[in-house]
Design a protein around this motif. Structure first.
Motif, PDB file in Angstrom:
ATOM      1  N   TYR A   2     -15.065 -25.691   9.387  1.00 15.37           N
ATOM      2  CA  TYR A   2     -15.831 -25.990  10.593  1.00 15.37           C
ATOM      3  C   TYR A   2     -15.245 -25.172  11.742  1.00 15.37           C
ATOM      4  CZ  TYR A   2     -17.806 -28.611  14.492  1.00 15.37           C
ATOM      5  OH  TYR A   2     -18.463 -28.963  15.637  1.00 15.37           O
ATOM      6  N   LYS A   3     -16.122 -24.598  12.593  1.00 19.67           N
ATOM      7  CA  LYS A   3     -15.688 -23.788  13.736  1.00 19.67           C
ATOM      8  C   LYS A   3     -16.385 -24.264  15.004  1.00 19.67           C
ATOM      9  CE  LYS A   3     -15.151 -19.543  11.074  1.00 19.67           C
ATOM     10  NZ  LYS A   3     -15.599 -18.155  10.941  1.00 19.67           N
ATOM     11  N   LYS A   4     -15.631 -24.239  16.101  1.00 19.30           N
ATOM     12  CA  LYS A   4     -16.201 -24.567  17.408  1.00 19.30           C
ATOM     13  C   LYS A   4     -15.633 -23.576  18.418  1.00 19.30           C
ATOM     14  CE  LYS A   4     -17.664 -28.421  20.124  1.00 19.30           C
ATOM     15  NZ  LYS A   4     -19.076 -28.195  19.900  1.00 19.30           N
ATOM     16  N   GLU A   5     -16.515 -23.023  19.255  1.00 18.92           N
ATOM     17  CA  GLU A   5     -16.084 -22.043  20.259  1.00 18.92           C
ATOM     18  C   GLU A   5     -15.986 -22.678  21.635  1.00 18.92           C
ATOM     19  OE1 GLU A   5     -18.197 -18.364  20.223  1.00 18.92           O
ATOM     20  OE2 GLU A   5     -18.015 -18.171  18.055  1.00 18.92           O
ATOM     21  N   PHE A   6     -15.003 -22.203  22.399  1.00 28.27           N
ATOM     22  CA  PHE A   6     -14.761 -22.672  23.763  1.00 28.27           C
ATOM     23  C   PHE A   6     -14.475 -21.468  24.649  1.00 28.27           C
ATOM     24  CE2 PHE A   6     -13.285 -25.999  20.929  1.00 28.27           C
ATOM     25  CZ  PHE A   6     -13.838 -27.147  21.476  1.00 28.27           C
ATOM     26  N   GLU A   7     -14.679 -21.660  25.957  1.00 27.47           N
ATOM     27  CA  GLU A   7     -14.232 -20.672  26.934  1.00 27.47           C
ATOM     28  C   GLU A   7     -13.146 -21.338  27.763  1.00 27.47           C
ATOM     29  OE1 GLU A   7     -15.869 -18.515  30.892  1.00 27.47           O
ATOM     30  OE2 GLU A   7     -17.149 -18.375  29.125  1.00 27.47           O
ATOM     31  N   ILE A   8     -12.070 -20.625  27.987  1.00 29.14           N
ATOM     32  CA  ILE A   8     -10.962 -21.183  28.756  1.00 29.14           C
ATOM     33  C   ILE A   8     -11.362 -21.274  30.224  1.00 29.14           C
ATOM     34  CG2 ILE A   8      -8.565 -20.861  29.441  1.00 29.14           C
ATOM     35  CD1 ILE A   8      -8.179 -19.416  26.729  1.00 29.14           C
ATOM     36  N   ARG A   9     -11.274 -22.486  30.759  1.00 31.76           N
ATOM     37  CA  ARG A   9     -11.675 -22.775  32.136  1.00 31.76           C
ATOM     38  C   ARG A   9     -10.445 -22.784  33.048  1.00 31.76           C
ATOM     39  NH1 ARG A   9     -13.640 -28.515  30.485  1.00 31.76           N
ATOM     40  NH2 ARG A   9     -11.520 -28.275  29.744  1.00 31.76           N
ATOM     41  N   TRP A  10     -10.706 -22.750  34.336  1.00 34.01           N
ATOM     42  CA  TRP A  10      -9.641 -22.812  35.335  1.00 34.01           C
ATOM     43  C   TRP A  10      -8.743 -24.034  35.090  1.00 34.01           C
ATOM     44  CZ3 TRP A  10      -7.364 -19.897  38.839  1.00 34.01           C
ATOM     45  CH2 TRP A  10      -6.579 -20.508  39.821  1.00 34.01           C
ATOM     46  N   SER A  11      -9.342 -25.172  34.785  1.00 31.30           N
ATOM     47  CA  SER A  11      -8.584 -26.411  34.583  1.00 31.30           C
ATOM     48  C   SER A  11      -7.751 -26.401  33.303  1.00 31.30           C
ATOM     49  CB  SER A  11      -9.530 -27.611  34.580  1.00 31.30           C
ATOM     50  OG  SER A  11     -10.470 -27.496  33.540  1.00 31.30           O
ATOM     51  N   ASP A  12      -7.935 -25.403  32.449  1.00 33.73           N
ATOM     52  CA  ASP A  12      -7.182 -25.303  31.193  1.00 33.73           C
ATOM     53  C   ASP A  12      -5.899 -24.486  31.330  1.00 33.73           C
ATOM     54  OD1 ASP A  12      -9.253 -26.678  29.799  1.00 33.73           O
ATOM     55  OD2 ASP A  12     -10.346 -24.793  29.568  1.00 33.73           O
ATOM     56  N   ILE A  13      -5.686 -23.892  32.505  1.00 31.94           N
ATOM     57  CA  ILE A  13      -4.563 -22.969  32.721  1.00 31.94           C
ATOM     58  C   ILE A  13      -3.365 -23.715  33.315  1.00 31.94           C
ATOM     59  CG2 ILE A  13      -3.872 -20.866  33.985  1.00 31.94           C
ATOM     60  CD1 ILE A  13      -5.988 -20.476  31.770  1.00 31.94           C
ATOM     61  N   ASP A  14      -2.162 -23.299  32.918  1.00 32.95           N
ATOM     62  CA  ASP A  14      -0.948 -23.903  33.482  1.00 32.95           C
ATOM     63  C   ASP A  14      -0.339 -23.000  34.552  1.00 32.95           C
ATOM     64  OD1 ASP A  14       0.463 -21.876  32.156  1.00 32.95           O
ATOM     65  OD2 ASP A  14       1.306 -23.219  30.649  1.00 32.95           O
ATOM     66  N   ALA A  15       0.838 -23.351  35.044  1.00 33.68           N
ATOM     67  CA  ALA A  15       1.505 -22.614  36.121  1.00 33.68           C
ATOM     68  C   ALA A  15       1.876 -21.187  35.717  1.00 33.68           C
ATOM     69  CB  ALA A  15       2.756 -23.361  36.576  1.00 33.68           C
ATOM     70  N   ASN A  16       1.943 -20.913  34.432  1.00 32.33           N
ATOM     71  CA  ASN A  16       2.258 -19.557  33.955  1.00 32.33           C
ATOM     72  C   ASN A  16       1.011 -18.686  33.821  1.00 32.33           C
ATOM     73  OD1 ASN A  16       5.043 -20.034  33.717  1.00 32.33           O
ATOM     74  ND2 ASN A  16       4.725 -21.031  31.740  1.00 32.33           N
ATOM     75  N   GLY A  17      -0.153 -19.244  34.110  1.00 37.93           N
ATOM     76  CA  GLY A  17      -1.389 -18.489  34.061  1.00 37.93           C
ATOM     77  C   GLY A  17      -1.984 -18.343  32.673  1.00 37.93           C
ATOM     78  N   HIS A  18      -1.431 -19.082  31.707  1.00 38.96           N
ATOM     79  CA  HIS A  18      -2.021 -19.034  30.366  1.00 38.96           C
ATOM     80  C   HIS A  18      -2.485 -20.435  29.945  1.00 38.96           C
ATOM     81  CE1 HIS A  18       2.377 -19.352  28.741  1.00 38.96           C
ATOM     82  NE2 HIS A  18       1.894 -20.543  28.974  1.00 38.96           N
ATOM     83  N   LEU A  19      -3.158 -20.500  28.805  1.00 40.28           N
ATOM     84  CA  LEU A  19      -3.701 -21.765  28.316  1.00 40.28           C
ATOM     85  C   LEU A  19      -2.585 -22.799  28.185  1.00 40.28           C
ATOM     86  CD1 LEU A  19      -6.300 -23.133  27.292  1.00 40.28           C
ATOM     87  CD2 LEU A  19      -5.716 -22.329  25.012  1.00 40.28           C
ATOM     88  N   ALA A  20      -2.762 -23.946  28.840  1.00 43.63           N
ATOM     89  CA  ALA A  20      -1.764 -25.024  28.829  1.00 43.63           C
ATOM     90  C   ALA A  20      -1.740 -25.728  27.482  1.00 43.63           C
ATOM     91  CB  ALA A  20      -2.089 -26.027  29.935  1.00 43.63           C
ATOM     92  N   ASN A  21      -0.564 -26.242  27.108  1.00 40.23           N
ATOM     93  CA  ASN A  21      -0.462 -26.922  25.814  1.00 40.23           C
ATOM     94  C   ASN A  21      -1.396 -28.133  25.739  1.00 40.23           C
ATOM     95  OD1 ASN A  21       1.239 -28.282  27.663  1.00 40.23           O
ATOM     96  ND2 ASN A  21       2.448 -29.142  25.994  1.00 40.23           N
ATOM     97  N   SER A  22      -1.614 -28.826  26.859  1.00 36.60           N
ATOM     98  CA  SER A  22      -2.534 -29.966  26.845  1.00 36.60           C
ATOM     99  C   SER A  22      -3.971 -29.521  26.570  1.00 36.60           C
ATOM    100  CB  SER A  22      -2.465 -30.731  28.170  1.00 36.60           C
ATOM    101  OG  SER A  22      -2.795 -29.885  29.248  1.00 36.60           O
ATOM    102  N   ALA A  23      -4.317 -28.305  26.996  1.00 39.92           N
ATOM    103  CA  ALA A  23      -5.664 -27.784  26.735  1.00 39.92           C
ATOM    104  C   ALA A  23      -5.849 -27.495  25.241  1.00 39.92           C
ATOM    105  CB  ALA A  23      -5.921 -26.532  27.561  1.00 39.92           C
ATOM    106  N   TYR A  24      -4.806 -26.990  24.584  1.00 43.55           N
ATOM    107  CA  TYR A  24      -4.885 -26.794  23.134  1.00 43.55           C
ATOM    108  C   TYR A  24      -5.239 -28.129  22.470  1.00 43.55           C
ATOM    109  CZ  TYR A  24      -2.675 -22.137  23.136  1.00 43.55           C
ATOM    110  OH  TYR A  24      -2.392 -20.807  23.308  1.00 43.55           O
ATOM    111  N   THR A  25      -4.533 -29.189  22.862  1.00 41.08           N
ATOM    112  CA  THR A  25      -4.762 -30.514  22.291  1.00 41.08           C
ATOM    113  C   THR A  25      -6.187 -30.983  22.560  1.00 41.08           C
ATOM    114  OG1 THR A  25      -2.421 -31.056  22.546  1.00 41.08           O
ATOM    115  CG2 THR A  25      -3.945 -32.907  22.285  1.00 41.08           C
ATOM    116  N   ASN A  26      -6.670 -30.777  23.790  1.00 44.26           N
ATOM    117  CA  ASN A  26      -8.031 -31.183  24.124  1.00 44.26           C
ATOM    118  C   ASN A  26      -9.075 -30.412  23.325  1.00 44.26           C
ATOM    119  OD1 ASN A  26      -7.262 -33.147  25.970  1.00 44.26           O
ATOM    120  ND2 ASN A  26      -7.245 -31.706  27.674  1.00 44.26           N
TER     121      ASN A  26
END
Length: 158
Positions: A2-26
């Motif tokens: 099964y595959k699902k596509e997402f686009e990384i949103r502003w709210s998914d970014i952490d202080a380092n400017g990359h995808l936050a670990n909590s966003a991976y979980t979400n």
């Protein structure tokens, strides 16, 4: 798979400017619920049977960074299931647009009876549907012992 596509949103970014670990979980949780719905485990069906999924753990391994506005794909496969369907294990993999492997995660969970708040087996109708789940090459038949492998147990304060 099964595959699902997402686009990384502003709210998914952490202080380092990359995808936050909590966003991976979400993203993985959202993909997992999409997986369940695709295989006949809709919210309506789960409510009808009085059950819901619970997570015991998620172990995530990060390989490459991902950034704002970039598309990612989350895959979901079942890597373990108990004979009665009570316990399940999922493998998630996250990829960028070019197919580069960003992260992987193993998740172990179970079903809870919404009324008794206790773990429960899958109803027969859903157990039959679970036979159609896409499985990893290393799929394993789970037992209760597989839920205790870490050796972790609750330790109350005081």
């Amino acid at each position: 798979m099964y595959k699902k596509e997402f686009e990384i949103r502003w709210s998914d970014i952490d202080a380092n400017g990359h995808l936050a670990n909590s966003a991976y979980t979400n993203f993985m949780s959202h993909a997992r619920m999409g997986f369940f719905m695709a295989y006949g485990f809709s919210m309506e069906t789960l409510t009808e049977f009085g059950i819901g999924p619970v997570v015991f753990y998620e172990h995530t391994y990060y390989y490459k960074e991902s950034f704002l506005g970039k598309p990612i794909t989350v895959t979901v496969e079942v890597s373990g299931l108990s004979e009665d369907g009570m316990f399940f294990k999922f493998e998630h993999n996250l990829y960028d647009k070019k197919g580069n492997h960003l992260a992987s995660s193993d998740m172990l969970g179970s079903w809870i009876d919404i009324n008794t708040r206790k773990l429960t087996v899958l109803p027969e109708a859903l157990l039959l549907q679970s036979e159609g789940f896409p499985k990893t090459k290393h799929f394993k038949l789970l037992t209760k012992d597989d839920t205790r492998i870490s050796g972790k147990a609750p330790k109350n304060l005081g």
